[in-house]
Design a protein around this motif. Sequence first.
Motif, PDB file in Angstrom:
ATOM      1  N   GLU A  26       0.824  -1.204   0.000  1.00  0.00           N
ATOM      2  CA  GLU A  26       0.000   0.000   0.000  1.00  0.00           C
ATOM      3  C   GLU A  26       0.858   1.255   0.000  1.00  0.00           C
ATOM      4  O   GLU A  26       0.414   2.298  -0.465  1.00  0.00           O
ATOM      5  CB  GLU A  26      -0.932   0.003   1.206  1.00  0.00           C
ATOM      6  N   HIS A  36       2.347   5.849  -2.707  1.00  0.00           N
ATOM      7  CA  HIS A  36       1.113   5.307  -2.141  1.00  0.00           C
ATOM      8  C   HIS A  36       0.328   4.614  -3.244  1.00  0.00           C
ATOM      9  O   HIS A  36       0.264   5.104  -4.370  1.00  0.00           O
ATOM     10  CB  HIS A  36       0.241   6.428  -1.566  1.00  0.00           C
ATOM     11  N   CYS A  37      -0.282   3.485  -2.914  1.00  0.00           N
ATOM     12  CA  CYS A  37      -1.064   2.741  -3.893  1.00  0.00           C
ATOM     13  C   CYS A  37      -2.441   2.408  -3.306  1.00  0.00           C
ATOM     14  O   CYS A  37      -2.557   1.975  -2.160  1.00  0.00           O
ATOM     15  CB  CYS A  37      -0.348   1.445  -4.274  1.00  0.00           C
ATOM     16  N   PHE A  38      -3.468   2.644  -4.106  1.00  0.00           N
ATOM     17  CA  PHE A  38      -4.835   2.276  -3.748  1.00  0.00           C
ATOM     18  C   PHE A  38      -5.335   1.334  -4.829  1.00  0.00           C
ATOM     19  O   PHE A  38      -5.361   1.687  -5.998  1.00  0.00           O
ATOM     20  CB  PHE A  38      -5.716   3.530  -3.674  1.00  0.00           C
ATOM     21  N   GLN A  39      -5.692   0.117  -4.442  1.00  0.00           N
ATOM     22  CA  GLN A  39      -6.212  -0.856  -5.403  1.00  0.00           C
ATOM     23  C   GLN A  39      -7.705  -1.016  -5.187  1.00  0.00           C
ATOM     24  O   GLN A  39      -8.165  -1.264  -4.075  1.00  0.00           O
ATOM     25  CB  GLN A  39      -5.524  -2.215  -5.245  1.00  0.00           C
ATOM     26  N   THR A  40      -8.460  -0.886  -6.269  1.00  0.00           N
ATOM     27  CA  THR A  40      -9.909  -1.032  -6.192  1.00  0.00           C
ATOM     28  C   THR A  40     -10.273  -2.512  -6.118  1.00  0.00           C
ATOM     29  O   THR A  40      -9.429  -3.383  -6.341  1.00  0.00           O
ATOM     30  CB  THR A  40     -10.590  -0.406  -7.427  1.00  0.00           C
ATOM     31  N   LYS A  45      -5.260  -0.021 -10.059  1.00  0.00           N
ATOM     32  CA  LYS A  45      -4.367   0.593  -9.075  1.00  0.00           C
ATOM     33  C   LYS A  45      -4.188   2.072  -9.380  1.00  0.00           C
ATOM     34  O   LYS A  45      -3.942   2.451 -10.522  1.00  0.00           O
ATOM     35  CB  LYS A  45      -3.006  -0.085  -9.084  1.00  0.00           C
ATOM     36  N   GLU A  58      -4.175   9.195   1.484  1.00  0.00           N
ATOM     37  CA  GLU A  58      -5.189   8.147   1.361  1.00  0.00           C
ATOM     38  C   GLU A  58      -6.521   8.749   0.906  1.00  0.00           C
ATOM     39  O   GLU A  58      -7.191   8.186   0.037  1.00  0.00           O
ATOM     40  CB  GLU A  58      -5.362   7.389   2.688  1.00  0.00           C
ATOM     41  N   LEU A  61      -6.263   9.639  -2.775  1.00  0.00           N
ATOM     42  CA  LEU A  61      -6.413   8.460  -3.633  1.00  0.00           C
ATOM     43  C   LEU A  61      -7.881   8.058  -3.779  1.00  0.00           C
ATOM     44  O   LEU A  61      -8.329   7.714  -4.869  1.00  0.00           O
ATOM     45  CB  LEU A  61      -5.590   7.294  -3.082  1.00  0.00           C
ATOM     46  N   ARG A  62      -8.633   8.121  -2.687  1.00  0.00           N
ATOM     47  CA  ARG A  62     -10.060   7.795  -2.768  1.00  0.00           C
ATOM     48  C   ARG A  62     -10.798   8.814  -3.643  1.00  0.00           C
ATOM     49  O   ARG A  62     -11.700   8.464  -4.397  1.00  0.00           O
ATOM     50  CB  ARG A  62     -10.672   7.709  -1.374  1.00  0.00           C
ATOM     51  N   TYR A  65     -10.107   8.087  -7.255  1.00  0.00           N
ATOM     52  CA  TYR A  65     -10.935   6.947  -7.680  1.00  0.00           C
ATOM     53  C   TYR A  65     -12.377   7.395  -7.942  1.00  0.00           C
ATOM     54  O   TYR A  65     -13.003   6.969  -8.914  1.00  0.00           O
ATOM     55  CB  TYR A  65     -10.889   5.843  -6.631  1.00  0.00           C
TER      56      TYR A  65
END
Length: 110
Positions: A26, A36-40, A45, A58, A61-62, A65
Amino acid sequence: MLASMFHSLFAIGSQLSPELGSSGIEMLETDTFKLHCFQTLTGIKFVVLADPRQAGIESLLRKIYEIYSDFALKNPFYSLEMPIRCELFDQNLKLALEVAEKAGPFGPGS
């Protein structure tokens, strides 16, 4: 090149994790930046490269998305894994980045 290298590290991390059902890396932290990585849930990603002292990544990132969902996925002319060519997407992404930048680089306890 960074994205392809991170994708490989992400896959290795999810396979080697002692935690069952781990989604992978993450955050990758160095002295000069944090990745930073956010995976759905569908596996897409979103990656942000930021100052190590930057707060609120964080939530950024949301928000990215959410913008992607609203202006790319709901666009009938958009195909997955193709460049996003939508002025509203660009405008909203720029606004989200400006808001994150104005929030300041220093989080609590920095």
